[in-house]
Scaffold this motif. Structure first.
Motif, mmCIF file in Angstrom:
data_model
loop_
_atom_site.group_PDB
_atom_site.id
_atom_site.type_symbol
_atom_site.label_atom_id
_atom_site.label_comp_id
_atom_site.label_asym_id
_atom_site.label_seq_id
_atom_site.Cartn_x
_atom_site.Cartn_y
_atom_site.Cartn_z
ATOM 1 N N ALA A 1 3.059 14.719 -17.856
ATOM 2 C CA ALA A 1 3.889 15.335 -18.893
ATOM 3 C C ALA A 1 3.534 16.803 -19.095
ATOM 4 O O ALA A 1 2.380 17.212 -18.969
ATOM 5 C CB ALA A 1 3.721 14.575 -20.206
ATOM 6 N N ASP A 2 4.539 17.588 -19.441
ATOM 7 C CA ASP A 2 4.337 18.991 -19.789
ATOM 8 C C ASP A 2 4.013 19.148 -21.271
ATOM 9 O O ASP A 2 3.200 19.989 -21.652
ATOM 10 C CB ASP A 2 5.594 19.802 -19.461
ATOM 11 C CG ASP A 2 6.018 19.646 -18.021
ATOM 12 O OD1 ASP A 2 5.273 20.083 -17.140
ATOM 13 O OD2 ASP A 2 7.109 19.068 -17.767
ATOM 14 N N TRP A 3 4.676 18.346 -22.100
ATOM 15 C CA TRP A 3 4.509 18.437 -23.546
ATOM 16 C C TRP A 3 4.388 17.025 -24.122
ATOM 17 O O TRP A 3 4.758 16.039 -23.477
ATOM 18 C CB TRP A 3 5.701 19.146 -24.198
ATOM 19 C CG TRP A 3 5.671 20.639 -23.995
ATOM 20 C CD1 TRP A 3 6.096 21.324 -22.897
ATOM 21 C CD2 TRP A 3 5.172 21.607 -24.909
ATOM 22 N NE1 TRP A 3 5.896 22.660 -23.066
ATOM 23 C CE2 TRP A 3 5.330 22.868 -24.300
ATOM 24 C CE3 TRP A 3 4.611 21.549 -26.189
ATOM 25 C CZ2 TRP A 3 4.946 24.051 -24.923
ATOM 26 C CZ3 TRP A 3 4.225 22.714 -26.824
ATOM 27 C CH2 TRP A 3 4.394 23.956 -26.198
ATOM 28 N N ALA A 4 3.860 16.968 -25.342
ATOM 29 C CA ALA A 4 3.713 15.695 -26.043
ATOM 30 C C ALA A 4 4.210 15.821 -27.473
ATOM 31 O O ALA A 4 4.079 16.882 -28.095
ATOM 32 C CB ALA A 4 2.258 15.245 -26.048
ATOM 33 N N ILE A 5 4.787 14.752 -27.977
ATOM 34 C CA ILE A 5 4.986 14.644 -29.415
ATOM 35 C C ILE A 5 3.761 13.922 -29.962
ATOM 36 O O ILE A 5 3.307 12.928 -29.400
ATOM 37 C CB ILE A 5 6.283 13.882 -29.756
ATOM 38 C CG1 ILE A 5 6.384 12.562 -28.980
ATOM 39 C CG2 ILE A 5 7.501 14.733 -29.467
ATOM 40 C CD1 ILE A 5 7.624 11.741 -29.322
ATOM 41 N N CYS A 6 3.199 14.435 -31.044
ATOM 42 C CA CYS A 6 1.895 13.963 -31.505
ATOM 43 C C CYS A 6 1.889 13.860 -33.030
ATOM 44 O O CYS A 6 2.361 14.771 -33.723
ATOM 45 C CB CYS A 6 0.796 14.920 -31.035
ATOM 46 S SG CYS A 6 -0.874 14.468 -31.580
ATOM 47 N N LEU A 7 1.350 12.761 -33.535
ATOM 48 C CA LEU A 7 1.116 12.600 -34.963
ATOM 49 C C LEU A 7 -0.370 12.779 -35.240
ATOM 50 O O LEU A 7 -1.209 12.187 -34.548
ATOM 51 C CB LEU A 7 1.559 11.217 -35.433
ATOM 52 C CG LEU A 7 3.050 10.889 -35.379
ATOM 53 C CD1 LEU A 7 3.290 9.474 -35.881
ATOM 54 C CD2 LEU A 7 3.864 11.886 -36.182
ATOM 55 N N ALA A 8 -0.663 13.559 -36.246
ATOM 56 C CA ALA A 8 -2.050 13.775 -36.648
ATOM 57 C C ALA A 8 -2.113 13.899 -38.161
ATOM 58 O O ALA A 8 -1.164 14.354 -38.806
ATOM 59 C CB ALA A 8 -2.628 15.017 -35.982
ATOM 60 N N ARG A 9 -3.259 13.513 -38.729
ATOM 61 C CA ARG A 9 -3.423 13.531 -40.179
ATOM 62 C C ARG A 9 -3.881 14.910 -40.625
ATOM 63 O O ARG A 9 -4.937 15.391 -40.206
ATOM 64 C CB ARG A 9 -4.422 12.456 -40.605
ATOM 65 C CG ARG A 9 -4.461 12.232 -42.107
ATOM 66 C CD ARG A 9 -5.253 10.983 -42.465
ATOM 67 N NE ARG A 9 -4.629 9.769 -41.950
ATOM 68 C CZ ARG A 9 -3.584 9.174 -42.500
ATOM 69 N NH1 ARG A 9 -3.028 9.694 -43.587
ATOM 70 N NH2 ARG A 9 -3.083 8.084 -41.973
ATOM 71 N N THR A 10 -3.061 15.525 -41.461
ATOM 72 C CA THR A 10 -3.373 16.865 -41.969
ATOM 73 C C THR A 10 -3.894 16.841 -43.403
ATOM 74 O O THR A 10 -4.406 17.847 -43.895
ATOM 75 C CB THR A 10 -2.127 17.765 -41.903
ATOM 76 O OG1 THR A 10 -1.014 17.071 -42.484
ATOM 77 C CG2 THR A 10 -1.792 18.100 -40.459
ATOM 78 N N ASP A 11 -3.743 15.719 -44.087
ATOM 79 C CA ASP A 11 -4.245 15.603 -45.462
ATOM 80 C C ASP A 11 -4.920 14.248 -45.605
ATOM 81 O O ASP A 11 -4.276 13.239 -45.886
ATOM 82 C CB ASP A 11 -3.095 15.732 -46.463
ATOM 83 C CG ASP A 11 -3.587 15.754 -47.907
ATOM 84 O OD1 ASP A 11 -4.790 15.499 -48.130
ATOM 85 O OD2 ASP A 11 -2.760 15.999 -48.801
ATOM 86 N N PRO A 12 -6.255 14.207 -45.445
ATOM 87 C CA PRO A 12 -6.961 12.921 -45.491
ATOM 88 C C PRO A 12 -6.947 12.276 -46.867
ATOM 89 O O PRO A 12 -7.252 11.081 -46.995
ATOM 90 C CB PRO A 12 -8.386 13.297 -45.071
ATOM 91 C CG PRO A 12 -8.515 14.745 -45.391
ATOM 92 C CD PRO A 12 -7.161 15.330 -45.176
ATOM 93 N N ASP A 13 -6.634 13.029 -47.914
ATOM 94 C CA ASP A 13 -6.648 12.485 -49.277
ATOM 95 C C ASP A 13 -5.293 11.931 -49.710
ATOM 96 O O ASP A 13 -5.190 11.317 -50.768
ATOM 97 C CB ASP A 13 -7.078 13.586 -50.260
ATOM 98 C CG ASP A 13 -8.486 14.087 -49.964
ATOM 99 O OD1 ASP A 13 -9.338 13.247 -49.584
ATOM 100 O OD2 ASP A 13 -8.715 15.301 -50.087
ATOM 101 N N ALA A 14 -4.257 12.156 -48.899
ATOM 102 C CA ALA A 14 -2.916 11.681 -49.245
ATOM 103 C C ALA A 14 -2.796 10.183 -48.945
ATOM 104 O O ALA A 14 -3.576 9.625 -48.163
ATOM 105 C CB ALA A 14 -1.870 12.461 -48.460
ATOM 106 N N PRO A 15 -1.818 9.488 -49.562
ATOM 107 C CA PRO A 15 -1.572 8.077 -49.209
ATOM 108 C C PRO A 15 -1.334 7.931 -47.715
ATOM 109 O O PRO A 15 -0.926 8.876 -47.032
ATOM 110 C CB PRO A 15 -0.319 7.729 -50.024
ATOM 111 C CG PRO A 15 -0.339 8.668 -51.187
ATOM 112 C CD PRO A 15 -0.930 9.949 -50.658
#
Length: 691
Positions: free
Chosen positions: A480-494
């Motif tokens: 793959a050239d690119w990826a769609i990625c989920l990452a946690r940006t706010d560890p204190d959020a629900p």
């Protein structure tokens, strides 16, 4: 969902359901134990007053010129309310006799199976019977001319009759054959099976939502959710098969026979299973005579007994498929394609005239690769236009390239990205310049993406985010050239918040890709390690913290596809091997053909709902569950049919491909959400069971 899809049939079904419910069918069935003649006559008179008698007859015979599907919709509604008395047999007779019917006031008993067993004989004014001693000749006789003994059987909502003595006379019915009688009968019986299955599903889920055990509704227990979700799968399959069998009665004999075999293989057994499961969900109350559930089980079991179990129909279907017959379902656009058909045919022909390596770019330029996407990347096409484009591409012999993960990435960018992101990523995805992978799943977060731990920390100086974590089961990451990625940006959020949707350049420093060898021996999956990988701000899609919602994106204008007559790789292969199979194995091939056909029918019904202006129904959710089962079961069946060849001819390319397909399909019930998780979701979101 019920049989009817367009507004006319939806309204017909809804009005008849409301009317039939007011007659209290189960109470009438119980009353009929004492005096069936009086009770059944009251229901028959009410049905005649509602216009059900003569629905399928031509106007010249006092009828309403109704289609087989009209009759099927009516029978489904009446079966849902368990209306007793002479309904199914006379309805089938009307379809068979048409202009030769004695009239809308007549009640015609029918003997579609054993010649001495007559359906609805006690109420009949006339009987449609096979002529004694004749080869496939049917006659219409007055009931008074035949000595028939009433029979009370398992189904308390109907009465049957046994012919006690030889008889003669009657009027021969021209052109009527046993095959036509049988396929018409099973099509209408399947409609009743759909009504039975729907009532059982609704009753079980309603009860599960309120009946408490251990301080909670039983519908909140996963085991009960899965029972109800499996009922939904079966009910949708029954309805789809019944709908198609009714529609196909107006088609040529070959297509009608194929559709009838599918209905016989799917609907009759399916209704029995749903009725049985309904009683299981109801528990002790379902085992009482006072509850109505057993009356529906009796109706379903009797229909199957009279017409034969699924194996009988599956054996016939296997032979039909082996002879080359496939169900060709055509969507009637009602002339709505007239204004666009010629233009698309001309422009598609221009694409077909290009060298093959230039066609993809031409499809993208014209918006034909993804016609449901908005311009300039598609046509913003409505369902009719989408089908026209599909049909013209098939006519011209042009196939669309598979966008793979790009088919998920680009729609999210289209709907939630910036203009710059759309310009940068969407067209190159369509042309194949950019290939994608999906960095969602993690060792501790498979179907439960809200539990992901990959973190993204803001780097103001660099103008972006630093991603660190581990992803797994990542298909195509190595290319793959690119990826769609989920990452946690706010560890204190629900859990479902504080997650952001990123576009990650797979050539970035800090990315390590490790192939994972699968049970097939291939290495399409990968582990991906992210070590302080910088993702610039212009590669964040939407707002930080909104990634969960974006991950569930589909374009509002859903893709509508035309039906294929092919059964799928493994099912087609099983059909090819059926000639050397045992009778028992041929039955299994027939069931595989039936399930593959039902999966196609679910897609057709979704398309027709779109054409009618309605959103996706339950069939679109069920299609994934049944489609997985179809592919897994069929691929396993192929390997079983090969037998010792799996060992003795392991180096044969075809045998190797068959084995590879069987191994590969094991991932289908895991990828994109496990079957068990999807059943839980279906139970909660479609059936409304509590969490």
């Amino acid at each position: 969902m019920t049989l009817g899809l367009d507004e006319e049939h939806r309204e017909l079904g809804a009005s008849l359901r409301a009317w039939a419910a007011g007659l209290d069918g189960p109470a009438a069935v119980r009353a009929a134990e004492g005096d069936p003649a009086e009770t059944f006559e009251k229901v028959r008179a009410a049905a005649a007053g509602m216009g059900l008698a003569g629905l399928a007859l031509p106007a010249s015979a006092g009828g309403d010129d109704g289609s087989p599907l009209d009759v099927a919709v009516a029978l489904e509604a009446c079966a849902h309310a368990l209306l007793p008395g002479p309904l199914l047999g006379p309805a089938v007779s009307e379809l068979l006799l048409a202009g030769g019917h004695p009239g809308s006031d007549a009640v015609v008993g029918l003997a579609p199976g054993a010649p001495d067993l007559v359906w609805d004989a006690p109420s009949a004014t006339h009987l449609l019977l096979p002529a004694p001693g004749e080869d496939d000749t049917w006659v219409l006789v007055e009931a008074a001319a035949v000595d028939v003994e009433p029979v009370v059987a398992l189904d308390l909502s109907r009465r049957f009759g046994r012919v006690r003595a030889p008889w003669s006379g009657g009027v021969a019915v021209t052109g009527l054959t046993r095959a036509r009688v049988r396929r018409t009968t099973v099509a209408m019986a399947a409609a009743e099976a759909s009504g039975v299955a729907r009532w059982c599903l609704e009753t079980a889920t309603s009860y599960a939502g309120v009946r408490e055990q251990f301080g909670k509704p039983i519908g909140s227990f996963q085991a009960v959710k899965h029972l109800c979700a499996e009922m939904l799968e079966t009910a949708e399959a029954v309805t789809a098969a019944a709908w198609d069998a009714a529609v196909a009665l107006a088609a040529d004999e070959e297509q009608a026979a194929f559709a009838a075999d599918v209905a016989g293989a799917v609907a009759l057994d399916g209704a029995v299973r749903v009725a049985q499961t309904c009683i299981q969900v109801l528990g002790g109350i379902g085992f009482t005579f006072e509850h109505d559930a057993h009356l529906y089980l009796r109706r379903a079991t009797t229909l199957r007994a009279l017409l034969g179990g699924g194996d009988v129909w599956a054996a016939s279907l296997a032979a039909r498929a082996a002879s080359g017959v496939r169900r060709r379902v055509e969507v009637d656009l009602g002339g709505r394609d007239a204004g666009v058909r010629d233009e698309f045919r001309t422009r598609v022909a221009e694409v077909a005239a290009l060298p093959e390596d230039a066609r993809r770019a031409a499809l993208v330029e014209r918006g034909y690769l993804t016609p449901h996407w908005p311009a300039p990347y598609g046509l913003g096409a409505d369902p009719v236009t989408q089908l026209v484009v599909d049909e013209e591409l098939v006519r011209a012999g042009i196939g669309r390239p598979d966008l793979k993960i790009g088919g998920w990435a680009a729609p999210t960018v289209l709907e939630h990205g910036t203009d710059a992101q759309r310009e940068r990523f969407v067209r190159p995805t369509l042309t194949g310049e950019i290939g994608w992978c999906q960095l969602f799943s993690e060792p501790g977060a498979g179907s439960d993406l809200a539990s992901l731990r990959t973190r993204a920390v803001r780097d103001e100086a660099a103008g972006g985010w630093r991603l660190t974590g581990q992803k797994v089961w990542t298909s195509l990451a190595h290319e793959a050239d690119w990826a769609i990625c989920l990452a946690r940006t706010d560890p204190d959020a629900p859990r479902h918040r504080g997650i952001t949707y990123f576009l990650v350049d797979m050539g970035s420093p800090g990315i390590e890709i490790r192939p994972l060898r699968e049970l097939t021996g291939d290495a399409m999956f990968n582990e991906v390690f992210l070590d302080d990988v910088l993702v610039p701000d212009d590669c964040v899609v939407g707002q930080p913290g909104d990634g969960w919602r974006l991950a569930r994106t589909t374009l509002a204008n859903e893709r509508v596809a035309m039906a294929s007559s092919r059964l799928g790789v493994s099912t087609e292969r099983a059909v090819a091997l059926a000639g050397d199979a045992t009778p028992a194995e041929q039955v299994r091939v027939g069931h595989a053909v039936a399930l593959a056909t039902v999966c196609t029918l679910l897609g057709v019904r979704t398309t027709l709902r779109s054409l009618a202006g309605h959103g996706p129904g339950a069939e679109s959710s069920v299609a994934k569950l049944l489609g997985v089962r179809s592919r897994q079961d069929a691929s396993e069946l192929v390997v079983e049919l090969l037998g010792e060849r799996v060992v003795l001819e392991a180096d044969d390319p075809q045998v190797a491909a068959d084995v590879h397909e069987m191994l590969m399909t094991r991932c289908l019930s895991i990828a994109g959400g496990t079957t068990q998780v999807l059943r839980t979701v279906a139970a909660e979101r479609i059936l409304g069971l509590p969490r």
